[in-house]
Design an enzyme around this catalytic site. Structure first.
Site, PDB file in Angstrom:
ATOM      1  N   HIS A   1     -10.502  -5.726  -1.900  1.00 45.87           N
ATOM      2  CA  HIS A   1      -9.274  -5.682  -1.471  1.00 45.87           C
ATOM      3  C   HIS A   1      -9.167  -5.908   0.127  1.00 45.87           C
ATOM      4  O   HIS A   1     -10.163  -5.456   0.673  1.00 45.87           O
ATOM      5  CB  HIS A   1      -8.163  -4.677  -1.791  1.00 45.87           C
ATOM      6  CG  HIS A   1      -8.881  -3.300  -1.414  1.00 45.87           C
ATOM      7  ND1 HIS A   1      -9.840  -2.695  -1.964  1.00 45.87           N
ATOM      8  CD2 HIS A   1      -8.399  -2.539  -0.207  1.00 45.87           C
ATOM      9  CE1 HIS A   1     -10.167  -1.381  -1.679  1.00 45.87           C
ATOM     10  NE2 HIS A   1      -9.389  -1.444  -0.493  1.00 45.87           N
TER      11      HIS A   1
ATOM     12  N   HIS B   1      -6.773  -5.459   3.588  1.00 52.71           N
ATOM     13  CA  HIS B   1      -5.319  -4.678   3.970  1.00 52.71           C
ATOM     14  C   HIS B   1      -4.887  -5.954   4.785  1.00 52.71           C
ATOM     15  O   HIS B   1      -5.606  -6.623   5.734  1.00 52.71           O
ATOM     16  CB  HIS B   1      -5.922  -3.536   4.811  1.00 52.71           C
ATOM     17  CG  HIS B   1      -6.507  -2.542   3.778  1.00 52.71           C
ATOM     18  ND1 HIS B   1      -5.783  -1.430   3.290  1.00 52.71           N
ATOM     19  CD2 HIS B   1      -7.979  -2.292   3.477  1.00 52.71           C
ATOM     20  CE1 HIS B   1      -6.634  -0.424   2.844  1.00 52.71           C
ATOM     21  NE2 HIS B   1      -7.740  -1.170   2.849  1.00 52.71           N
TER      22      HIS B   1
ATOM     23  N   ASP C   1       0.882  -1.270   0.106  1.00 50.39           N
ATOM     24  CA  ASP C   1      -0.146  -0.098  -0.051  1.00 50.39           C
ATOM     25  C   ASP C   1       0.915   1.273   0.080  1.00 50.39           C
ATOM     26  O   ASP C   1       1.854   1.269   0.781  1.00 50.39           O
ATOM     27  CB  ASP C   1      -1.047  -0.119   1.217  1.00 50.39           C
ATOM     28  CG  ASP C   1      -2.114   0.923   0.967  1.00 50.39           C
ATOM     29  OD1 ASP C   1      -1.705   2.200   1.059  1.00 50.39           O
ATOM     30  OD2 ASP C   1      -3.134   0.673   1.352  1.00 50.39           O
TER      31      ASP C   1
HETATM   32  P1  AMP Z   1      -9.765   1.497   0.948  1.00 51.42           P
HETATM   33  O1  AMP Z   1      -9.939   2.713   1.602  1.00 51.42           O
HETATM   34  O2  AMP Z   1     -10.103   0.352   1.559  1.00 51.42           O
HETATM   35  O3  AMP Z   1     -10.671   1.425  -0.163  1.00 51.42           O
HETATM   36  O4  AMP Z   1      -8.033   1.323   0.602  1.00 51.42           O
HETATM   37  C1  AMP Z   1      -7.522   1.610  -0.607  1.00 51.42           C
HETATM   38  C2  AMP Z   1      -6.025   1.608  -0.258  1.00 51.42           C
HETATM   39  O5  AMP Z   1      -5.453   1.589  -1.607  1.00 51.42           O
HETATM   40  C3  AMP Z   1      -5.614   2.652   0.633  1.00 51.42           C
HETATM   41  O6  AMP Z   1      -5.061   2.224   1.639  1.00 51.42           O
HETATM   42  C4  AMP Z   1      -4.595   3.565  -0.372  1.00 51.42           C
HETATM   43  O7  AMP Z   1      -3.422   3.901   0.149  1.00 51.42           O
HETATM   44  C5  AMP Z   1      -4.133   2.147  -1.406  1.00 51.42           C
HETATM   45  N1  AMP Z   1      -4.002   2.743  -2.657  1.00 51.42           N
HETATM   46  C6  AMP Z   1      -4.440   3.379  -3.607  1.00 51.42           C
HETATM   47  N2  AMP Z   1      -3.684   3.702  -4.785  1.00 51.42           N
HETATM   48  C7  AMP Z   1      -2.689   2.608  -4.862  1.00 51.42           C
HETATM   49  C8  AMP Z   1      -1.569   2.374  -5.731  1.00 51.42           C
HETATM   50  N3  AMP Z   1      -1.381   3.155  -6.875  1.00 51.42           N
HETATM   51  N4  AMP Z   1      -0.788   1.640  -4.978  1.00 51.42           N
HETATM   52  C9  AMP Z   1      -0.929   0.776  -3.888  1.00 51.42           C
HETATM   53  N5  AMP Z   1      -1.608   1.260  -3.153  1.00 51.42           N
HETATM   54  C10 AMP Z   1      -2.757   2.102  -3.276  1.00 51.42           C
END
Ligand code: AMP
Ligand code: ZN
Length: 143
Positions: free
Chosen positions: A99, A101, A30
């Site tokens: 996804h 985490h 992330d």
């Molecule tokens: P959510 O709030 O559960 O939708 O989490 C989305 C996650 O995706 C966040 O923790 C972001 O930091 C992560 N994220 C967004 N764009 C990218 C990217 N290009 N590469 C890696 N992580 C990402």
């Protein structure tokens, strides 16, 4: 999906730090970690939320999730870890591609996941349970 960032990562169209990949699932770092080592485990096919993922793919994703959790525990000597998964903007989902985490944890690391709990009125818990049970019975499993 053409514009989805996680689809693009899965297709290697945009850079990412991949730690595991197979035909169906990818895990990558992330870019805005809650704690250093924060990882995302993602089925490569585009499904918006947990509700939508076919059970066989969910099972494959869960197996990778467990392997990556073990990998984080071993590789970072994490004392603990959280698995978090959000569905819908009301729940804080930002990226509309399902996804999971994995957030490595240490005792006293200061990450706040605590909440003030609510309290049920008499019989209210049973009423919630009954509605959920009804909901579960109306949903079929695609396992
Ligand atoms: P959510 O709030 O559960 O939708 O989490 C989305 C996650 O995706 C966040 O923790 C972001 O930091 C992560 N994220 C967004 N764009 C990218 C990217 N290009 N590469 C890696 N992580 C990402
Ligand atoms: Zn996608």
């Amino acid at each position: 999906m053409a514009d989805c960032i996680f689809c693009r990562i899965a297709r290697h169209e945009v850079p990412s730090s991949v730690v595991y990949e197979d035909e169906h699932v990818i895990a990558f770092m992330d870019i805005m970690p809650a704690k250093k080592g924060h990882l995302l485990v993602v089925p490569k096919a585009h499904y918006g939320a947990l509700f939508d993922v076919p059970a066989p793919l969910l099972a494959k994703t869960a197996a990778v999730l467990q392997r990556c959790a073990r990998g984080v525990r071993r590789g970072l000597t994490a004392e603990g870890l959280n698995v978090l998964q959000s569905n819908g903007s009301a729940a804080g989902q930002v990226v509309d591609h399902v996804h999971f985490h994995i957030i490595p944890r240490r005792l006293g690391d200061g990450l706040r996941l605590d909440w003030d709990h609510e309290t049920y009125a008499p019989n209210e818990m049973a009423s919630f349970a009954a509605k959920i049970k009804e909901g579960c019975e109306a949903e079929r499993s695609d396992a």
